[in-house]
Design a protein around this motif. Structure first.
Motif, PDB file in Angstrom:
ATOM      1  N   THR A  31     -83.664  -1.764   7.958  1.00 39.16           N
ATOM      2  CA  THR A  31     -83.121  -3.078   8.291  1.00 39.16           C
ATOM      3  C   THR A  31     -84.299  -4.032   8.429  1.00 39.16           C
ATOM      4  O   THR A  31     -85.452  -3.650   8.211  1.00 39.16           O
ATOM      5  CB  THR A  31     -82.344  -3.040   9.619  1.00 39.16           C
ATOM      6  OG1 THR A  31     -83.273  -2.797  10.694  1.00 39.16           O
ATOM      7  CG2 THR A  31     -81.266  -1.953   9.631  1.00 39.16           C
ATOM      8  N   ASP A  52     -81.059  -8.704   7.746  1.00 33.44           N
ATOM      9  CA  ASP A  52     -80.487  -7.420   7.361  1.00 33.44           C
ATOM     10  C   ASP A  52     -79.707  -7.671   6.073  1.00 33.44           C
ATOM     11  O   ASP A  52     -78.837  -8.561   6.034  1.00 33.44           O
ATOM     12  CB  ASP A  52     -79.533  -6.887   8.425  1.00 33.44           C
ATOM     13  CG  ASP A  52     -80.238  -6.461   9.708  1.00 33.44           C
ATOM     14  OD1 ASP A  52     -81.475  -6.294   9.699  1.00 33.44           O
ATOM     15  OD2 ASP A  52     -79.533  -6.306  10.723  1.00 33.44           O
ATOM     16  N   PHE A  56     -76.253  -3.446   5.683  1.00 32.26           N
ATOM     17  CA  PHE A  56     -77.247  -2.846   6.577  1.00 32.26           C
ATOM     18  C   PHE A  56     -77.226  -3.531   7.945  1.00 32.26           C
ATOM     19  O   PHE A  56     -76.916  -4.722   8.058  1.00 32.26           O
ATOM     20  CB  PHE A  56     -78.654  -2.984   5.993  1.00 32.26           C
ATOM     21  CG  PHE A  56     -78.909  -2.177   4.748  1.00 32.26           C
ATOM     22  CD1 PHE A  56     -79.270  -0.845   4.822  1.00 32.26           C
ATOM     23  CD2 PHE A  56     -78.789  -2.764   3.502  1.00 32.26           C
ATOM     24  CE1 PHE A  56     -79.521  -0.105   3.684  1.00 32.26           C
ATOM     25  CE2 PHE A  56     -79.042  -2.032   2.348  1.00 32.26           C
ATOM     26  CZ  PHE A  56     -79.402  -0.701   2.438  1.00 32.26           C
ATOM     27  N   GLY A  57     -77.620  -2.779   8.952  1.00 34.92           N
ATOM     28  CA  GLY A  57     -77.833  -3.344  10.277  1.00 34.92           C
ATOM     29  C   GLY A  57     -76.610  -4.051  10.818  1.00 34.92           C
ATOM     30  O   GLY A  57     -75.496  -3.536  10.787  1.00 34.92           O
ATOM     31  N   TYR A 186     -82.929   2.882  13.381  1.00 39.27           N
ATOM     32  CA  TYR A 186     -82.384   3.003  12.025  1.00 39.27           C
ATOM     33  C   TYR A 186     -81.154   3.921  12.004  1.00 39.27           C
ATOM     34  O   TYR A 186     -80.187   3.656  11.270  1.00 39.27           O
ATOM     35  CB  TYR A 186     -83.455   3.537  11.081  1.00 39.27           C
ATOM     36  CG  TYR A 186     -84.598   2.577  10.846  1.00 39.27           C
ATOM     37  CD1 TYR A 186     -84.360   1.237  10.558  1.00 39.27           C
ATOM     38  CD2 TYR A 186     -85.920   2.997  10.908  1.00 39.27           C
ATOM     39  CE1 TYR A 186     -85.399   0.353  10.341  1.00 39.27           C
ATOM     40  CE2 TYR A 186     -86.972   2.118  10.682  1.00 39.27           C
ATOM     41  CZ  TYR A 186     -86.713   0.795  10.404  1.00 39.27           C
ATOM     42  OH  TYR A 186     -87.744  -0.079  10.184  1.00 39.27           O
ATOM     43  N   ALA A 189     -78.163   2.035  13.315  1.00 39.36           N
ATOM     44  CA  ALA A 189     -77.682   1.060  12.328  1.00 39.36           C
ATOM     45  C   ALA A 189     -76.858   1.756  11.251  1.00 39.36           C
ATOM     46  O   ALA A 189     -75.814   1.250  10.822  1.00 39.36           O
ATOM     47  CB  ALA A 189     -78.860   0.327  11.704  1.00 39.36           C
TER      48      ALA A 189
END
Length: 283
Positions: A31, A52, A56-57, A186, A189
């Motif tokens: 991210t 992001d 993602f994220g 990570y 996420a």
């Protein structure tokens, strides 16, 4: 970090600094957190935007649109929403693929482009990167399989990520650069509902990306200055041929003592290279 609506998506974005706008695009499976060490080193001279990416994220996880032309269009909408019509782009890994799609479609907006451990799928010898029998990585094929990766990785996100970061090829050299707490960021996420689908969606779009990239490169070469930064313990300059096929003015640099994750393993050196490149007069 803030969340900004741009077009049909909402982006989680880190912004910092003032000066020339610079868009920082992270790689897979990370991210914008990946830029946490680089941002403070560049904020004194540049207006930094680190989102992001979609899927993602804390950004939106759309149902589709993971081909890089569409991702680039969506990221461009974010930059316009933030008031930036001309800007430099720095992309690590997957972020470099998005950066190319952005620069190739809107070359009048992207002032400079930096590939960090990245290249352009479909050009040069890049097809070998997805073939383990020719020295490529297995994860391309695994991530492209429909449904199965979600079933196998769900609930095991930390295990999957730790294996990727610590693999013998294209992994970390400086293992402390992504420590247990960073791995947790990570993994959390990737454990968000829909995040595995969004993450793998970027790989499932590769056949479309390859076709698009070949059309874009055949239409016109990138006119802006381009920097390719490779890591001796990562991809290195093995993707350089893909960039020289698509751009007129390319400068390659190889960084020693780092694996694939340059923004975290060698942030000061990478920030110095970016600053020097962005500060040069156009040639």
């Amino acid at each position: 970090m803030i969340r900004v609506r741009a077009g049909e998506l909402v982006f989680a974005v880190t912004t910092a600094g003032a000066g020339e706008p610079v868009l920082l695009l992270h790689g897979w499976p990370q991210t914008a957190y990946a830029w946490r060490h680089v941002v403070p080193l560049l904020a004194d001279g540049f207006a930094l935007v680190a989102p992001d990416l979609p899927g993602f994220g804390d950004s939106s996880i759309p149902a589709d649109g993971y081909d890089k032309r569409t991702v680039a269009r969506r990221v461009r909408a974010l930059m316009h929403e933030l008031g930036h019509d001309r800007y430099a782009v720095v992309g690590h890994d997957l972020g470099g693929q998005v950066g190319y799609a952005l620069a190739a479609q809107w070359p009048d907006e992207v002032t400079r482009l930096v590939f960090v451990e990245a290249g352009i799928p479909g050009l040069g010898r890049s097809i070998d990167a997805a073939n383990p029998l020719r020295g490529g990585s297995w994860h391309f094929g695994f991530n492209m399989v429909p449904d199965l990766p979600e079933a196998l990785v769900s609930g095991r996100e930390r295990t999957y990520l730790r294996f990727l970061f610590l693999r013998d090829e294209i992994g970390l050299v400086e293992t402390a650069a992504i420590g247990p707490a960073d791995l947790g960021v990570y993994a959390d996420a990737l454990a968000r509902p829909g995040a595995l689908r969004g993450s793998f969606g970027h790989y499932r779009a590769l056949p479309q990306d390859i076709a698009d990239n070949r059309r874009l490169a055949a239409t016109a070469q990138l006119p802006m200055p381009v920097l390719v930064v490779g890591a001796a313990g990562g991809v290195g300059l093995s993707w350089l041929d893909t960039v020289t096929e698509a751009a007129q003015h390319v400068t390659p640099v190889l960084v020693d003592g780092s694996g694939h994750y340059l923004p975290e393993e060698r942030p000061a050196e990478l920030a110095g290279l970016i600053r020097e490149f962005l500060s040069k007069e156009n040639t």
